[in-house]
Design an enzyme around this catalytic site. Sequence first.
Site, PDB file in Angstrom:
ATOM      1  N   ASP A  12       0.813  -1.213   0.000  1.00 53.00           N
ATOM      2  CA  ASP A  12       0.000   0.000   0.000  1.00 53.00           C
ATOM      3  C   ASP A  12       0.851   1.269   0.000  1.00 53.00           C
ATOM      4  O   ASP A  12       0.447   2.291   0.543  1.00 53.00           O
ATOM      5  CB  ASP A  12      -0.965   0.012   1.201  1.00 53.00           C
ATOM      6  CG  ASP A  12      -1.728  -1.297   1.301  1.00 53.00           C
ATOM      7  OD1 ASP A  12      -2.315  -1.684   0.284  1.00 53.00           O
ATOM      8  OD2 ASP A  12      -1.685  -1.951   2.357  1.00 53.00           O
ATOM      9  N   LYS A  15       1.952   2.297  -5.098  1.00 58.67           N
ATOM     10  CA  LYS A  15       2.573   1.834  -6.346  1.00 58.67           C
ATOM     11  C   LYS A  15       1.708   2.173  -7.551  1.00 58.67           C
ATOM     12  O   LYS A  15       2.204   2.513  -8.607  1.00 58.67           O
ATOM     13  CB  LYS A  15       2.763   0.317  -6.322  1.00 58.67           C
ATOM     14  CG  LYS A  15       3.838  -0.155  -5.372  1.00 58.67           C
ATOM     15  CD  LYS A  15       4.007  -1.669  -5.447  1.00 58.67           C
ATOM     16  CE  LYS A  15       2.860  -2.436  -4.857  1.00 58.67           C
ATOM     17  NZ  LYS A  15       2.749  -2.409  -3.417  1.00 58.67           N
ATOM     18  N   LYS A  17      -0.200   4.650  -8.402  1.00 57.46           N
ATOM     19  CA  LYS A  17      -0.020   5.970  -9.010  1.00 57.46           C
ATOM     20  C   LYS A  17       1.308   6.044  -9.773  1.00 57.46           C
ATOM     21  O   LYS A  17       1.368   6.569 -10.883  1.00 57.46           O
ATOM     22  CB  LYS A  17      -0.057   7.058  -7.930  1.00 57.46           C
ATOM     23  CG  LYS A  17       0.402   8.390  -8.469  1.00 57.46           C
ATOM     24  CD  LYS A  17       0.308   9.548  -7.525  1.00 57.46           C
ATOM     25  CE  LYS A  17       1.167  10.682  -8.070  1.00 57.46           C
ATOM     26  NZ  LYS A  17       1.035  11.914  -7.333  1.00 57.46           N
ATOM     27  N   ALA A  38      -3.951  -7.917  -4.260  1.00 60.59           N
ATOM     28  CA  ALA A  38      -3.467  -6.544  -4.380  1.00 60.59           C
ATOM     29  C   ALA A  38      -4.648  -5.594  -4.513  1.00 60.59           C
ATOM     30  O   ALA A  38      -5.763  -6.013  -4.801  1.00 60.59           O
ATOM     31  CB  ALA A  38      -2.576  -6.423  -5.607  1.00 60.59           C
ATOM     32  N   GLY A  39      -4.411  -4.333  -4.285  1.00 63.37           N
ATOM     33  CA  GLY A  39      -5.448  -3.323  -4.512  1.00 63.37           C
ATOM     34  C   GLY A  39      -4.759  -2.027  -4.822  1.00 63.37           C
ATOM     35  O   GLY A  39      -4.289  -1.341  -3.938  1.00 63.37           O
ATOM     36  N   HIS A  40      -4.599  -1.715  -6.109  1.00 65.08           N
ATOM     37  CA  HIS A  40      -3.908  -0.488  -6.498  1.00 65.08           C
ATOM     38  C   HIS A  40      -4.940   0.556  -6.910  1.00 65.08           C
ATOM     39  O   HIS A  40      -5.746   0.316  -7.795  1.00 65.08           O
ATOM     40  CB  HIS A  40      -2.960  -0.758  -7.677  1.00 65.08           C
ATOM     41  CG  HIS A  40      -1.818  -1.660  -7.303  1.00 65.08           C
ATOM     42  ND1 HIS A  40      -0.950  -2.197  -8.210  1.00 65.08           N
ATOM     43  CD2 HIS A  40      -1.403  -2.100  -6.099  1.00 65.08           C
ATOM     44  CE1 HIS A  40      -0.052  -2.933  -7.583  1.00 65.08           C
ATOM     45  NE2 HIS A  40      -0.315  -2.898  -6.301  1.00 65.08           N
ATOM     46  N   THR A 129      -5.994 -11.974   2.983  1.00 66.38           N
ATOM     47  CA  THR A 129      -7.113 -11.308   2.302  1.00 66.38           C
ATOM     48  C   THR A 129      -8.245 -12.298   2.008  1.00 66.38           C
ATOM     49  O   THR A 129      -9.264 -11.914   1.444  1.00 66.38           O
ATOM     50  CB  THR A 129      -6.635 -10.692   0.971  1.00 66.38           C
ATOM     51  OG1 THR A 129      -6.083 -11.741   0.174  1.00 66.38           O
ATOM     52  CG2 THR A 129      -5.574  -9.625   1.206  1.00 66.38           C
ATOM     53  N   GLN A 223       1.846  -6.448  -3.506  1.00 61.58           N
ATOM     54  CA  GLN A 223       2.292  -6.599  -2.110  1.00 61.58           C
ATOM     55  C   GLN A 223       3.639  -5.862  -1.960  1.00 61.58           C
ATOM     56  O   GLN A 223       3.836  -4.862  -2.610  1.00 61.58           O
ATOM     57  CB  GLN A 223       2.381  -8.062  -1.668  1.00 61.58           C
ATOM     58  CG  GLN A 223       1.031  -8.751  -1.580  1.00 61.58           C
ATOM     59  CD  GLN A 223       0.510  -9.182  -2.935  1.00 61.58           C
ATOM     60  OE1 GLN A 223       1.164  -9.875  -3.667  1.00 61.58           O
ATOM     61  NE2 GLN A 223      -0.692  -8.764  -3.271  1.00 61.58           N
ATOM     62  N   VAL A 302      -9.472  -2.733  -1.236  1.00 60.83           N
ATOM     63  CA  VAL A 302     -10.419  -3.787  -1.598  1.00 60.83           C
ATOM     64  C   VAL A 302     -11.169  -4.280  -0.357  1.00 60.83           C
ATOM     65  O   VAL A 302     -12.389  -4.321  -0.320  1.00 60.83           O
ATOM     66  CB  VAL A 302      -9.678  -4.968  -2.281  1.00 60.83           C
ATOM     67  CG1 VAL A 302     -10.649  -6.082  -2.606  1.00 60.83           C
ATOM     68  CG2 VAL A 302      -8.977  -4.485  -3.533  1.00 60.83           C
ATOM     69  N   PRO A 306      -9.151  -1.179   8.211  1.00 60.67           N
ATOM     70  CA  PRO A 306      -8.288  -0.059   8.614  1.00 60.67           C
ATOM     71  C   PRO A 306      -6.847  -0.542   8.692  1.00 60.67           C
ATOM     72  O   PRO A 306      -6.592  -1.638   9.189  1.00 60.67           O
ATOM     73  CB  PRO A 306      -8.799   0.343  10.000  1.00 60.67           C
ATOM     74  CG  PRO A 306      -9.816  -0.650  10.391  1.00 60.67           C
ATOM     75  CD  PRO A 306     -10.093  -1.585   9.258  1.00 60.67           C
ATOM     76  N   ARG A 307      -5.929   0.252   8.148  1.00 58.49           N
ATOM     77  CA  ARG A 307      -4.526  -0.170   8.195  1.00 58.49           C
ATOM     78  C   ARG A 307      -3.888   0.283   9.505  1.00 58.49           C
ATOM     79  O   ARG A 307      -4.203   1.359  10.001  1.00 58.49           O
ATOM     80  CB  ARG A 307      -3.771   0.444   7.011  1.00 58.49           C
ATOM     81  CG  ARG A 307      -4.294  -0.055   5.679  1.00 58.49           C
ATOM     82  CD  ARG A 307      -3.582   0.590   4.502  1.00 58.49           C
ATOM     83  NE  ARG A 307      -4.194   0.147   3.247  1.00 58.49           N
ATOM     84  CZ  ARG A 307      -4.338   0.900   2.169  1.00 58.49           C
ATOM     85  NH1 ARG A 307      -3.906   2.149   2.167  1.00 58.49           N
ATOM     86  NH2 ARG A 307      -4.915   0.409   1.089  1.00 58.49           N
ATOM     87  N   ASP A 335       2.312  14.791   1.618  1.00 57.13           N
ATOM     88  CA  ASP A 335       1.285  15.742   2.092  1.00 57.13           C
ATOM     89  C   ASP A 335       0.535  15.230   3.324  1.00 57.13           C
ATOM     90  O   ASP A 335       0.026  16.029   4.112  1.00 57.13           O
ATOM     91  CB  ASP A 335       0.291  16.044   0.965  1.00 57.13           C
ATOM     92  CG  ASP A 335      -0.311  14.774   0.405  1.00 57.13           C
ATOM     93  OD1 ASP A 335       0.451  13.909  -0.089  1.00 57.13           O
ATOM     94  OD2 ASP A 335      -1.550  14.596   0.494  1.00 57.13           O
ATOM     95  N   THR A 416       2.835  14.303  -3.967  1.00 55.21           N
ATOM     96  CA  THR A 416       2.224  15.287  -3.055  1.00 55.21           C
ATOM     97  C   THR A 416       0.695  15.280  -3.166  1.00 55.21           C
ATOM     98  O   THR A 416       0.042  16.273  -2.871  1.00 55.21           O
ATOM     99  CB  THR A 416       2.766  16.700  -3.354  1.00 55.21           C
ATOM    100  OG1 THR A 416       2.551  16.981  -4.755  1.00 55.21           O
ATOM    101  CG2 THR A 416       4.236  16.822  -3.044  1.00 55.21           C
TER     102      THR A 416
HETATM  103  P1  IMP Z   1      -2.574 -13.138   1.370  1.00 53.28           P
HETATM  104  O1  IMP Z   1      -1.690 -12.530   0.326  1.00 53.28           O
HETATM  105  O2  IMP Z   1      -4.037 -12.916   1.103  1.00 53.28           O
HETATM  106  O3  IMP Z   1      -2.252 -14.573   1.630  1.00 53.28           O
HETATM  107  O4  IMP Z   1      -2.284 -12.380   2.757  1.00 53.28           O
HETATM  108  C1  IMP Z   1      -1.045 -12.509   3.442  1.00 53.28           C
HETATM  109  C2  IMP Z   1      -0.636 -11.194   4.092  1.00 53.28           C
HETATM  110  O5  IMP Z   1      -0.322 -10.237   3.084  1.00 53.28           O
HETATM  111  C3  IMP Z   1      -1.739 -10.544   4.941  1.00 53.28           C
HETATM  112  O6  IMP Z   1      -1.126  -9.890   6.035  1.00 53.28           O
HETATM  113  C4  IMP Z   1      -2.346  -9.514   4.009  1.00 53.28           C
HETATM  114  O7  IMP Z   1      -2.947  -8.447   4.715  1.00 53.28           O
HETATM  115  C5  IMP Z   1      -1.106  -9.069   3.261  1.00 53.28           C
HETATM  116  N1  IMP Z   1      -1.406  -8.541   1.919  1.00 53.28           N
HETATM  117  C6  IMP Z   1      -1.727  -9.234   0.823  1.00 53.28           C
HETATM  118  N2  IMP Z   1      -1.891  -8.417  -0.230  1.00 53.28           N
HETATM  119  C7  IMP Z   1      -1.641  -7.187   0.207  1.00 53.28           C
HETATM  120  C8  IMP Z   1      -1.605  -5.898  -0.441  1.00 53.28           C
HETATM  121  O8  IMP Z   1      -1.799  -5.740  -1.643  1.00 53.28           O
HETATM  122  N3  IMP Z   1      -1.308  -4.847   0.373  1.00 53.28           N
HETATM  123  C9  IMP Z   1      -1.021  -4.990   1.694  1.00 53.28           C
HETATM  124  N4  IMP Z   1      -1.012  -6.165   2.321  1.00 53.28           N
HETATM  125  C10 IMP Z   1      -1.323  -7.249   1.584  1.00 53.28           C
END
Ligand code: IMP
Length: 438
Positions: A12, A15, A17, A38-40, A129, A223, A302, A306-307, A335, A416
Site C-alpha cells: 500500500d 505503487k 499511481k 493486491a489493490g492499487h 485477504t 504486495q 479492496v 483499517p490499516r 502531504d 504530493t
Molecule cells: P494473502 O496474500 O491474502 O495470503 O495475505 C497474506 C498477508 O499479506 C496478509 O497480512 C495480508 O494483509 C497481506 N497482503 C496481501 N496483499 C496485500 C496488499 O496488496 N497490500 C497490503 N497487504 C497485503
Amino acid sequence: MIIVIIGAQWGDEGKGKVVDLLADRFDVVSRYQGGHNAGHSVYVGDKAFVLRLLPSGIIHPDKVCVLGNGMVIDPKAFFEEVDQITEKGVSVSPERLKVSSRAHLIMPYHRALDHTSEERLGNEKIGTTLRGIGPAYEDKAGRRGIRVADAMDPELLKLRVERNLEEANRIIVLYGHQPLRADEILAEISPLVERLRPFVCETSHFLAEARKASKKILLEGAQATLLDVDHGTYPFVTSSNPTAGGASVGAGIPPHHISGVLGIVRTYATRVGEGPFPTEMLDSEENIANLIRERGNEYGSVTKRPRRCGWFDAVATKYAAELNGFDSIALTKLDVLDALEEIKVCVGYQMNGERIDTLPAVASELRQIEPIYETLPGWLSDTVGITEFDALPEKARDYVNFLSEKVGVEIGLISTGPERDQTIIIGDSTMESWFSGN
Ligand code: IMP
C-alpha cells in the site's frame, strides 16, 4: 529498458499511481506475482480505478498488459475487473491483455481453504485477504495446481478439479463446513475459462520479443518486500516473491535483462493483517495514527480494513533497498504529514539492551524490538500538489533528505497528492532518466 517497481514496506505504498505515471513512458506493463490480493488505486480526472489483478497500465489504451507466469489468477475476479474497466470506457481486448499459460488458477476451494487455514490458526492467524492466494500457491509448489494452459483442456480441468477437491473437502469438512461439489465448480469455472481462452499467451516469449523490438517494459510488483515469502516477516507474509528476484522468475525474464529497480516508499509505514510491526504507533500516539489514517485514507482499497499506522522505519527500508537493489526511490504521501508537529523516524533497533542494525529473521524477536527514534520537526504547512522540490517547505525538504541519507538511495520522485500531476520529479536523478526514456 526493463524496470521493476517494488513496494519497500508492507504494501500500500502507492505503487498504483507511480506505475500509472511511468506507464506513459513504457510500452508493456507486466505483473509477475500475487493475484487479486493486491489493490492499487489510480485516479484519473474524476475517475477512480481500483485494480486488483490487472496491471495499472491497463488504463492507458495504447499499452499492452501482461499477467505473468508467477501469478495466481481467479478467473471470476479477472472478468469482474475487465468488465468494471470496460464500463468506465477503457477498452480491454486480447491484443492488449495477455495472460500467461503457465500462471496458476485460483479455484473456489482455494478460497474455502484460506478460510479454514485462518480459522485453524486462531490467535496466530496471518490476517490474509481470504482470496485463496496461499492455498493456490501451495498447490503450485505441491505440483497439483491447475495452470491456465491445463484448464484449456476441459477433460483435464475436470480430472484435476475432481482430484484436488477430494483432498480439499477433507479439510473443509473437518472444520465443520459444507463440502464443495465438483459439478458446481465446473459449471462456474468452465464458461469463464472459455472466455479466458483468447487472452492466453506464452508471455515470457512475448516479453522476450518485445525487448528485442526495443519496447520498454515495466514489471509491476504487488504486495511488497516485507511480505515476501522468503525475505519478509515470515510467517506473516504473502505466498509469493514480490522482491526483485521474483520479477525475473515470475515474468520469465533473464535477470541480466533487467535495467533498473525502483522502490516505492511511503513517508510513514502501514501494515494490514497481523504480524510484527516494530514502528507501529503506540496507544499513546493513537491520535496521530487516527490523523494519518484519515488524511492518508489508510483503509484497504479492496477489503476496507483499517490499516495499522506507524513511523518510517529506516532500518527495514534499508533492508528492502539492499535486497532489491533499488536504483531510485519514489516517496509517496508527503502531504499526509503536513499536519504533524513532530515526525519520528526509526534509525536503529534495540533488542535485549543491544543495538542491532538489521531485521531479525524470527517473528517473535521482531516483536521484541525497541525502535530507536530520531525526531524531526514537522513543517505544518500545505504541500498538496507542489511540483518542484525547491517549493517545498524547508523542513519537508530536510525530512526527505534525511530519509534518503538513512536508506542510502536517491529519492527521485515525491508524490504530493493522489493525482498524476501532484508529483515532483527530482532533476538529474535516475528516476528522471526513466521518465525521459533514457
Ligand atoms: P494473502 O496474500 O491474502 O495470503 O495475505 C497474506 C498477508 O499479506 C496478509 O497480512 C495480508 O494483509 C497481506 N497482503 C496481501 N496483499 C496485500 C496488499 O496488496 N497490500 C497490503 N497487504 C497485503
